[in-house]
Each structure stands twice: as C-alpha cells, then as structure tokens.
Design a protein around this motif. Structure first.
Motif, PDB file in Angstrom:
ATOM      1  N   CYS A  58      10.349  -1.546 -10.064  1.00  0.00           N
ATOM      2  CA  CYS A  58       9.461  -2.682 -10.281  1.00  0.00           C
ATOM      3  C   CYS A  58       8.003  -2.261 -10.082  1.00  0.00           C
ATOM      4  O   CYS A  58       7.701  -1.132  -9.679  1.00  0.00           O
ATOM      5  CB  CYS A  58       9.841  -3.850  -9.375  1.00  0.00           C
ATOM      6  SG  CYS A  58       9.157  -3.736  -7.723  1.00  0.00           S
ATOM      7  N   GLU A  59       7.090  -3.194 -10.304  1.00  0.00           N
ATOM      8  CA  GLU A  59       5.659  -2.882 -10.281  1.00  0.00           C
ATOM      9  C   GLU A  59       5.140  -2.534  -8.888  1.00  0.00           C
ATOM     10  O   GLU A  59       4.058  -1.949  -8.759  1.00  0.00           O
ATOM     11  CB  GLU A  59       4.872  -4.058 -10.839  1.00  0.00           C
ATOM     12  CG  GLU A  59       5.041  -5.340 -10.049  1.00  0.00           C
ATOM     13  CD  GLU A  59       4.349  -6.526 -10.685  1.00  0.00           C
ATOM     14  OE1 GLU A  59       4.093  -7.509  -9.981  1.00  0.00           O
ATOM     15  OE2 GLU A  59       4.065  -6.464 -11.899  1.00  0.00           O
ATOM     16  N   CYS A  60       5.904  -2.862  -7.847  1.00  0.00           N
ATOM     17  CA  CYS A  60       5.430  -2.562  -6.479  1.00  0.00           C
ATOM     18  C   CYS A  60       5.180  -1.077  -6.284  1.00  0.00           C
ATOM     19  O   CYS A  60       4.239  -0.684  -5.574  1.00  0.00           O
ATOM     20  CB  CYS A  60       6.454  -3.049  -5.454  1.00  0.00           C
ATOM     21  SG  CYS A  60       6.776  -4.828  -5.479  1.00  0.00           S
ATOM     22  N   ILE A  61       6.017  -0.243  -6.893  1.00  0.00           N
ATOM     23  CA  ILE A  61       5.877   1.204  -6.673  1.00  0.00           C
ATOM     24  C   ILE A  61       4.631   1.761  -7.369  1.00  0.00           C
ATOM     25  O   ILE A  61       4.222   2.884  -7.111  1.00  0.00           O
ATOM     26  CB  ILE A  61       7.125   1.973  -7.145  1.00  0.00           C
ATOM     27  CG1 ILE A  61       7.331   1.844  -8.658  1.00  0.00           C
ATOM     28  CG2 ILE A  61       8.366   1.494  -6.408  1.00  0.00           C
ATOM     29  CD1 ILE A  61       8.437   2.706  -9.195  1.00  0.00           C
ATOM     30  N   GLN A  62       4.039   0.949  -8.248  1.00  0.00           N
ATOM     31  CA  GLN A  62       2.817   1.372  -8.958  1.00  0.00           C
ATOM     32  C   GLN A  62       1.571   0.797  -8.303  1.00  0.00           C
ATOM     33  O   GLN A  62       0.510   0.719  -8.924  1.00  0.00           O
ATOM     34  CB  GLN A  62       2.885   0.900 -10.423  1.00  0.00           C
ATOM     35  CG  GLN A  62       4.086   1.401 -11.195  1.00  0.00           C
ATOM     36  CD  GLN A  62       4.048   2.911 -11.405  1.00  0.00           C
ATOM     37  OE1 GLN A  62       2.961   3.497 -11.504  1.00  0.00           O
ATOM     38  NE2 GLN A  62       5.200   3.536 -11.477  1.00  0.00           N
TER      39      GLN A  62
ATOM     40  N   GLU B 215       0.817  -1.211   0.000  1.00  0.00           N
ATOM     41  CA  GLU B 215       0.000   0.000   0.000  1.00  0.00           C
ATOM     42  C   GLU B 215       0.851   1.260   0.000  1.00  0.00           C
ATOM     43  O   GLU B 215       0.397   2.319  -0.449  1.00  0.00           O
ATOM     44  CB  GLU B 215      -0.924   0.023   1.224  1.00  0.00           C
ATOM     45  CG  GLU B 215      -2.100  -0.923   1.119  1.00  0.00           C
ATOM     46  CD  GLU B 215      -3.133  -0.708   2.211  1.00  0.00           C
ATOM     47  OE1 GLU B 215      -4.242  -1.257   2.076  1.00  0.00           O
ATOM     48  OE2 GLU B 215      -2.837   0.008   3.198  1.00  0.00           O
ATOM     49  N   ARG B 216       2.079   1.164   0.489  1.00  0.00           N
ATOM     50  CA  ARG B 216       2.986   2.310   0.486  1.00  0.00           C
ATOM     51  C   ARG B 216       3.952   2.266  -0.695  1.00  0.00           C
ATOM     52  O   ARG B 216       4.874   3.074  -0.776  1.00  0.00           O
ATOM     53  CB  ARG B 216       3.769   2.367   1.811  1.00  0.00           C
ATOM     54  CG  ARG B 216       2.926   2.827   3.007  1.00  0.00           C
ATOM     55  CD  ARG B 216       2.491   4.261   2.803  1.00  0.00           C
ATOM     56  NE  ARG B 216       1.761   4.820   3.933  1.00  0.00           N
ATOM     57  CZ  ARG B 216       0.506   5.239   3.867  1.00  0.00           C
ATOM     58  NH1 ARG B 216      -0.164   5.133   2.724  1.00  0.00           N
ATOM     59  NH2 ARG B 216      -0.093   5.765   4.931  1.00  0.00           N
ATOM     60  N   GLY B 217       3.732   1.341  -1.615  1.00  0.00           N
ATOM     61  CA  GLY B 217       4.585   1.275  -2.801  1.00  0.00           C
ATOM     62  C   GLY B 217       5.997   0.829  -2.498  1.00  0.00           C
ATOM     63  O   GLY B 217       6.936   1.195  -3.216  1.00  0.00           O
ATOM     64  N   ILE B 218       6.167   0.031  -1.447  1.00  0.00           N
ATOM     65  CA  ILE B 218       7.483  -0.441  -1.032  1.00  0.00           C
ATOM     66  C   ILE B 218       7.662  -1.895  -1.454  1.00  0.00           C
ATOM     67  O   ILE B 218       6.772  -2.725  -1.234  1.00  0.00           O
ATOM     68  CB  ILE B 218       7.648  -0.335   0.505  1.00  0.00           C
ATOM     69  CG1 ILE B 218       7.497   1.116   0.965  1.00  0.00           C
ATOM     70  CG2 ILE B 218       8.993  -0.900   0.944  1.00  0.00           C
ATOM     71  CD1 ILE B 218       7.498   1.275   2.486  1.00  0.00           C
ATOM     72  N   CYS B 219       8.796  -2.211  -2.040  1.00  0.00           N
ATOM     73  CA  CYS B 219       9.126  -3.594  -2.365  1.00  0.00           C
ATOM     74  C   CYS B 219       9.379  -4.352  -1.064  1.00  0.00           C
ATOM     75  O   CYS B 219      10.068  -3.855  -0.172  1.00  0.00           O
ATOM     76  CB  CYS B 219      10.372  -3.666  -3.248  1.00  0.00           C
ATOM     77  SG  CYS B 219      10.170  -2.865  -4.854  1.00  0.00           S
ATOM     78  N   TYR B 220       8.848  -5.561  -0.954  1.00  0.00           N
ATOM     79  CA  TYR B 220       8.923  -6.318   0.297  1.00  0.00           C
ATOM     80  C   TYR B 220       9.196  -7.778  -0.025  1.00  0.00           C
ATOM     81  O   TYR B 220       8.549  -8.377  -0.888  1.00  0.00           O
ATOM     82  CB  TYR B 220       7.598  -6.186   1.046  1.00  0.00           C
ATOM     83  CG  TYR B 220       7.495  -6.964   2.345  1.00  0.00           C
ATOM     84  CD1 TYR B 220       7.711  -6.349   3.576  1.00  0.00           C
ATOM     85  CD2 TYR B 220       7.146  -8.316   2.348  1.00  0.00           C
ATOM     86  CE1 TYR B 220       7.585  -7.054   4.775  1.00  0.00           C
ATOM     87  CE2 TYR B 220       7.030  -9.032   3.534  1.00  0.00           C
ATOM     88  CZ  TYR B 220       7.248  -8.393   4.740  1.00  0.00           C
ATOM     89  OH  TYR B 220       7.130  -9.093   5.916  1.00  0.00           O
ATOM     90  N   VAL B 221      10.170  -8.356   0.690  1.00  0.00           N
ATOM     91  CA  VAL B 221      10.481  -9.767   0.524  1.00  0.00           C
ATOM     92  C   VAL B 221      10.628 -10.407   1.898  1.00  0.00           C
ATOM     93  O   VAL B 221      11.110  -9.773   2.846  1.00  0.00           O
ATOM     94  CB  VAL B 221      11.774  -9.975  -0.300  1.00  0.00           C
ATOM     95  CG1 VAL B 221      12.991  -9.414   0.402  1.00  0.00           C
ATOM     96  CG2 VAL B 221      11.977 -11.453  -0.647  1.00  0.00           C
ATOM     97  N   SER B 222      10.183 -11.647   2.012  1.00  0.00           N
ATOM     98  CA  SER B 222      10.354 -12.411   3.236  1.00  0.00           C
ATOM     99  C   SER B 222      11.534 -13.362   3.080  1.00  0.00           C
ATOM    100  O   SER B 222      11.570 -14.163   2.143  1.00  0.00           O
ATOM    101  CB  SER B 222       9.086 -13.231   3.537  1.00  0.00           C
ATOM    102  OG  SER B 222       9.343 -14.203   4.531  1.00  0.00           O
TER     103      SER B 222
END
Length: 267
Positions: free
Chosen positions: A256-260, A194-201
């Motif tokens: 990447c697409e996360c920021i969109q 929701e904040r346009g941040i790339c996130y990985v576990s």
C-alpha cells in the motif's frame, strides 16, 4: 509456524497478549521501548507485541517513548502495526463497548518527540490519511463478520494527559467535530508513517466524555479505573479481532501507499 512482519502495540488494559511468550530486551537509537518485546504465536504466525504503558502500567501517556517503540518494531522487520486504544466518546452514537476504527486524528499534545527527522534531513511526509486504509478495511471486515458494533470512521482527538478533560474542554472538542478522545494515538501513527509502516488503530469506547448532556449521564465523569475496567471487559473481543485479522496476512510485504511515505518528502 510462519515468520511475519506484524507488530501489535497494546494500550490500557492489554498488557499481555500471549499465553506462552518470549521476552526480548531491545535498545534503539532512541532509547528503550516501553516494555520488552513480547514474541508469541498468533494465528500460526510470529507476532511482536509492545505494552505501550509498560508491563505494570508504569508509564503515563505523555512519557511514552513513542519513537523507541516504533523503531524497535521497525528494526525487527515489522511493516504492519495494529495498535489498540481505549477511547472516550464525544459522539452520542459511539457507546461503551463499540469498536471505532478512526480515519483521522487531531493532535492536541505538546512537547512529545514526534519525528525521526530533526535535521539535517528535512522531511515533510503526508498525513492527509494518517491511518492505513488497507489495514482499516481488513479490520473492519473482520469486526463486521463477528457482528460487533463498530464505527468505520471517526476523528480521534489526542490530548496530552494524563488528566482527563474538563466539561468545558469536552464541549469545545465536541463542537469542533471530534468523535473520540485518546491520549496515545499521536505521535504513534505519524512515526509509523515516517518509517513506512502501515498503522491502524483498533479503538474501544470505554467511557463517555462528560459533555453530551442528559443523553449520556454527565453526572459520571471519567476515571482511569472505569476506563481499564471497561477495556478489560472487551479484551476478548479485541483479541478475537486481532487473531482473525492477523490470520489473513502471510509473509508478503505490504504494497500500500504507506511504504512510499518518504517518496518526494525529502527537501
């Protein structure tokens, strides 16, 4: 030293990341994060670190202020988050000490504040692929280069906690196609999106869920002491993966697409 846009959220067993660190007290519109923001140097870059459960593991998973944690990193300009998770295995091929880079989750929690959009804005973000594929590929490349055992795809079931699951629950979870169990993967990934941040576990198998039959010693149910002990054994491996992955990123923002994530998502 380079400034960077990288944040790390550490789970059970990872409460301190830097030898030399600065602590920043931060408040957000959603309250205080789980811990002071720890600022330190990793791979010659400034990195921000939050201890998800607090510096002394005083915050249980269902009480973590996930919105404040993500917001605090967002306010500091972070647009890539590496989150570590201690995972229970529901899959016989996923054994203690293995890395797991999940690509899907199933949410089985309730009552958690899991969105920044409670009105009047109505927003429906896509979580078809909830973990950033660019970061997943970067992490997998590093893990492979070290020769560590890993699994490049997994469905992470996120349970409410703080208790561990019963044998009956785990049988159901396993039959439904879940591979690993976490108590904290949700809503972190969604809030980051929701904040346009790339996130990985970056997950480490710490225990075997009491469900898999005689193959994996069902007589040993999971305990928190076991989880923390097994994660601590793997901390050096986790840090080596983080350092090597972070070294690959400079000051450039993710493309990447996360920021969109919010494009076309607002009603």
């Amino acid at each position: 030293m380079q400034n960077s846009d990288i944040g790390i959220i550490g789970g059970s067993g990872l409460y301190r990341l830097f030898t030399n660190r600065e602590l920043i007290e931060v408040n957000t519109l959603y309250g205080e994060p789980s811990s002071p923001i720890q600022v330190g140097i990793m791979a010659d870059k400034k990195v921000y670190f939050i201890s998800r459960h607090g510096l002394n593991h005083e915050i249980p998973p269902h009480k973590v202020n996930y919105r404040a944690n993500i917001q605090a990193l967002y306010d500091l300009g972070v647009n890539r988050i590496f989150a570590t998770h201690a995972l229970g295995s529901l899959n016989p091929s996923m054994k203690p000490g293995d890395f797991v880079i999940s690509d899907q989750f199933v949410n089985n929690t309730w009552g958690r504040e899991d969105t920044y959009f409670n009105g009047p804005d109505t927003v429906h973000i896509s979580t078809s692929d909830p973990f950033c594929n660019d970061l997943r590929n970067s992490v997998l490349k590093v893990i492979n280069s070290f020769g560590y055992r890993y699994h490049k795809r997994a469905t992470m079931l996120v349970i409410q906690g703080p208790r561990f699951s019963t044998r009956a629950e785990n049988r159901i979870f396993s039959r439904e196609g879940n591979d690993v169990i976490s108590m904290t993967g949700y809503p972190e990934a969604v809030l980051a999106r929701e904040r346009g941040i790339c996130y990985v576990s970056i997950g480490i198998i710490t225990d075997i869920a009491c469900v898999l039959g005689s193959e994996v010693h069902p007589q040993y149910p999971s305990s928190h002491a076991e989880v923390v002990k097994n994660f601590e054994i793997s901390v050096a491996k986790v840090i080596s993966v983080l350092e090597s992955t972070v070294s690959n990123f400079g000051k450039q923002k993710s493309q990447c697409e996360c920021i969109q994530s919010l494009k076309g998502a607002k009603y």
